[in-house]
Scaffold this motif. Structure first.
Motif, PDB file in Angstrom:
ATOM      1  N   GLN A   1      40.762  76.218  11.987  1.00 36.37           N
ATOM      2  CA  GLN A   1      41.960  76.977  11.646  1.00 36.37           C
ATOM      3  C   GLN A   1      42.897  76.163  10.759  1.00 36.37           C
ATOM      4  OE1 GLN A   1      43.245  77.807  15.629  1.00 36.37           O
ATOM      5  NE2 GLN A   1      42.024  79.667  15.826  1.00 36.37           N
ATOM      6  N   GLU A   2      43.070  74.886  11.105  1.00 33.80           N
ATOM      7  CA  GLU A   2      43.968  74.037  10.331  1.00 33.80           C
ATOM      8  C   GLU A   2      43.429  73.785   8.928  1.00 33.80           C
ATOM      9  OE1 GLU A   2      45.992  69.606  10.630  1.00 33.80           O
ATOM     10  OE2 GLU A   2      45.461  70.681  12.461  1.00 33.80           O
ATOM     11  N   LEU A   3      42.117  73.558   8.813  1.00 32.68           N
ATOM     12  CA  LEU A   3      41.516  73.340   7.502  1.00 32.68           C
ATOM     13  C   LEU A   3      41.628  74.589   6.629  1.00 32.68           C
ATOM     14  CD1 LEU A   3      38.295  71.344   8.485  1.00 32.68           C
ATOM     15  CD2 LEU A   3      40.261  70.469   7.216  1.00 32.68           C
ATOM     16  N   THR A   4      41.446  75.758   7.254  1.00 27.20           N
ATOM     17  CA  THR A   4      41.575  77.010   6.519  1.00 27.20           C
ATOM     18  C   THR A   4      42.997  77.203   6.018  1.00 27.20           C
ATOM     19  OG1 THR A   4      39.814  78.033   7.851  1.00 27.20           O
ATOM     20  CG2 THR A   4      41.271  79.518   6.647  1.00 27.20           C
ATOM     21  N   PHE A   5      43.968  76.914   6.890  1.00 28.71           N
ATOM     22  CA  PHE A   5      45.376  77.054   6.522  1.00 28.71           C
ATOM     23  C   PHE A   5      45.744  76.061   5.416  1.00 28.71           C
ATOM     24  CE2 PHE A   5      49.972  76.057   7.695  1.00 28.71           C
ATOM     25  CZ  PHE A   5      50.479  77.162   7.042  1.00 28.71           C
ATOM     26  N   PHE A   6      45.287  74.822   5.541  1.00 25.82           N
ATOM     27  CA  PHE A   6      45.565  73.793   4.539  1.00 25.82           C
ATOM     28  C   PHE A   6      45.014  74.219   3.183  1.00 25.82           C
ATOM     29  CE2 PHE A   6      44.442  70.010   2.105  1.00 25.82           C
ATOM     30  CZ  PHE A   6      45.620  69.275   2.161  1.00 25.82           C
ATOM     31  N   ARG A   7      43.798  74.718   3.187  1.00 26.13           N
ATOM     32  CA  ARG A   7      43.180  75.149   1.928  1.00 26.13           C
ATOM     33  C   ARG A   7      43.947  76.324   1.320  1.00 26.13           C
ATOM     34  NH1 ARG A   7      36.878  77.158   1.129  1.00 26.13           N
ATOM     35  NH2 ARG A   7      36.978  77.395  -1.142  1.00 26.13           N
ATOM     36  N   LYS A   8      44.394  77.231   2.179  1.00 28.37           N
ATOM     37  CA  LYS A   8      45.128  78.405   1.711  1.00 28.37           C
ATOM     38  C   LYS A   8      46.435  77.997   1.023  1.00 28.37           C
ATOM     39  CE  LYS A   8      47.017  82.804   3.457  1.00 28.37           C
ATOM     40  NZ  LYS A   8      46.180  83.668   2.607  1.00 28.37           N
ATOM     41  N   ILE A   9      47.166  77.050   1.646  1.00 30.85           N
ATOM     42  CA  ILE A   9      48.441  76.619   1.079  1.00 30.85           C
ATOM     43  C   ILE A   9      48.231  75.755  -0.161  1.00 30.85           C
ATOM     44  CG2 ILE A   9      50.575  75.341   1.499  1.00 30.85           C
ATOM     45  CD1 ILE A   9      50.368  77.949   3.052  1.00 30.85           C
ATOM     46  N   SER A  10      47.285  74.816  -0.079  1.00 31.48           N
ATOM     47  CA  SER A  10      47.076  73.882  -1.193  1.00 31.48           C
ATOM     48  C   SER A  10      46.505  74.559  -2.427  1.00 31.48           C
ATOM     49  CB  SER A  10      46.154  72.730  -0.755  1.00 31.48           C
ATOM     50  OG  SER A  10      44.891  73.225  -0.356  1.00 31.48           O
ATOM     51  N   SER A  11      45.796  75.676  -2.248  1.00 31.10           N
ATOM     52  CA  SER A  11      45.211  76.371  -3.400  1.00 31.10           C
ATOM     53  C   SER A  11      46.183  77.364  -4.033  1.00 31.10           C
ATOM     54  CB  SER A  11      43.929  77.095  -2.991  1.00 31.10           C
ATOM     55  OG  SER A  11      44.208  78.099  -2.018  1.00 31.10           O
TER      56      SER A  11
END
Length: 249
Positions: free
Chosen positions: A98-108
């Motif tokens: 979940q955290e990796l998905t959220f990080f990718r969503k924000i960083s992209s």
């Protein structure tokens, strides 16, 4: 009365201007410490650019037997290992994806509006009594002054009586709340998984390039993308993390 109010208001703004003029990390530390005091939570502020974290222990830390209430610990890592080690194994994988998905969503995202969102999920953590308790976890990301992308993260841990399999994205500006879909197969591409699997067996970039009929430059680019997506420091950590998450054998 109005004059007194005006003077008080002016003094308040002068104080706040002084705070904001300080180093941005110190300012965010004040915010993290305030959360730990007001909510009795454990607050972790991480500087993602230099790999350093400040852990602020609120009173609830006594349930886990970690740290001492109202103390601060600084570690040279963005991963709060002592806390991670208390998470139930099944919940560790769920929370990590979940955290990796959220990080990718924000960083992209190229919009500053993306920083208005935070992630909320629930996990079981083992207390000093040997029993698992439910904890609510929230994570906020911040950009740095004059920086592109994410510079800081703030994680908050609070005891809760609720359990939820889902992770939620919550917008602090609109109140919108939606489920965060997570799929481990979307974090790394099929080609990245193949390359990571080969790296795990000790295959060099040159050999990987020859076997996959691509340039070494392309292999190196995939390696860096893997490290970024999995939020690790090197490919050794990437292999270990991907294996725990079931992405590679």
């Amino acid at each position: 009365m109005i004059e007194i109010d005006d003077r008080l208001s002016e003094k308040f703004h002068q104080q706040m201007d002084g705070i904001y003029a300080q180093d941005e990390e110190q300012h965010l530390c004040l915010i993290a410490q305030s959360y730990s005091i007001c909510e009795n939570s454990i607050a972790v502020l991480s500087n993602l650019r230099i790999g350093k974290s400040h852990i602020f222990f609120g009173k609830s830390c006594s349930i886990l037997g970690l740290g001492k209430p109202n103390t601060i610990q600084t570690v040279d890592s963005v991963w709060e290992e002592e806390i991670y080690n208390r998470i139930h194994p099944d919940d560790w994988k769920k929370r990590c994806l979940q955290e990796l998905t959220f990080f990718r969503k924000i960083s992209s995202s190229h919009s500053k509006e993306s920083f208005s969102w935070y992630l909320e999920n629930t996990m079981r953590m083992c207390g000093k009594d040997g029993k698992f308790h439910y904890w609510k976890h929230r994570i906020f990301y911040f950009s740095g002054n004059g920086q592109q992308g994410i510079s800081y993260s703030l994680c908050l841990y609070n005891l809760t009586s609720e359990d939820s399999e889902a992770a939620y994205l919550i917008n602090t500006m609109t109140g919108e709340r939606k489920i965060l879909p997570t799929d481990e197969n979307q974090l790394l591409s099929a080609r990245e998984k193949i390359i990571l699997q080969m790296i795990q067996t000790g295959t060099s970039s040159k050999t990987i390039a020859e076997q996959l009929k691509i340039s070494k430059h392309t292999v190196d680019r995939h390696r860096q993308n893997i490290i970024t997506k999995l939020r690790v420091n090197n490919t050794i950590e990437a292999c270990h993390k991907a294996k725990r998450l079931g992405m590679i054998d």
